[in-house]
Motif scaffolding. Structure first.
Motif: not given
Length: 199
Positions: A100-123
């Motif tokens: 989980a900790v590493a996944i959070v770091a991954l999400i915060t480090s990749r803009d395109e990934l965050r954009t895609r994930l906003r579709r399922t987790t808008p906030t």
């Protein structure tokens, strides 16, 4: 892996490989080549199953989020057993000793990934948002059983526990905190709201 050899559960094999790379080398080392090399398969295998690497990463995150759902069910079922602080400390340790900790770091480090994930987790941040919901559901169940004060502010307690837990486990280079350290944090956060414990 030789051409023509079937890969069983290819998605899970690739996800597990990505998790190993992420835990060992961090988010900056997570590339499609690193994942397929770790999985022992040709690079084309990943691209046959996913539109692109960010689609792969989004599915990886969503798969790991689904695992939190299973943990949430088990934690909610634990309401009324053991101690509130013990159950919470165990849940935080199980959550943050995983990827989980590493996944959070991954999400915060990749803009395109965050954009895609906003579709399922808008906030919020995926993984942390679901983990907060897991803790909130458990605290709600304990409040209904009278093991947490009727006026306990679950909307404040749950994110505080997740934030404190994340900080405890965030340093990948150091030894993970021991049970006593996690227990102290949980007691500090919820101690005033916990009522007499019943086995």
């Amino acid at each position: 892996m030789p051409t023509g050899t079937a890969i069983r559960d290819v998605r899970e094999q690739l996800f597990d490989a990505a998790e190993r790379v992420l835990l060992r080398d961090g988010p900056s080392a997570l590339t499609s080549r690193a994942v397929t090399a770790e999985a022992g398969c040709a690079k084309g295998v990943l691209h046959r199953h996913f539109a692109d690497f960010d689609a792969f990463l989004a599915d990886l995150v969503l798969d790991r989020v689904a695992r939190i759902g299973h943990q949430a069910d088990a934690l909610r079922d634990a309401a009324g057993t053991g101690t509130v602080t013990g159950n919470l400390a165990g849940a935080l340790t199980e959550l943050f000793e995983s990827v989980a900790v590493a996944i959070v770091a991954l999400i915060t480090s990749r803009d395109e990934l965050r954009t895609r994930l906003r579709r399922t987790t808008p906030t919020g941040v995926p993984v942390l948002t679901e983990a907060t919901a897991m803790i909130a559901a458990y605290l709600t169940a304990e409040r209904e059983l009278g093991r947490l004060a009727a006026d306990a502010d679950i909307d404040a307690l749950a994110p505080t526990l997740i934030g404190a837990g994340h900080l405890l486990f965030a340093d990948r280079e150091s030894t993970a905190p021991d049970a006593a350290a996690v227990g102290r944090v949980v007691t500090t956060v919820v101690g005033d709201a916990v009522r007499e414990q019943r086995a």
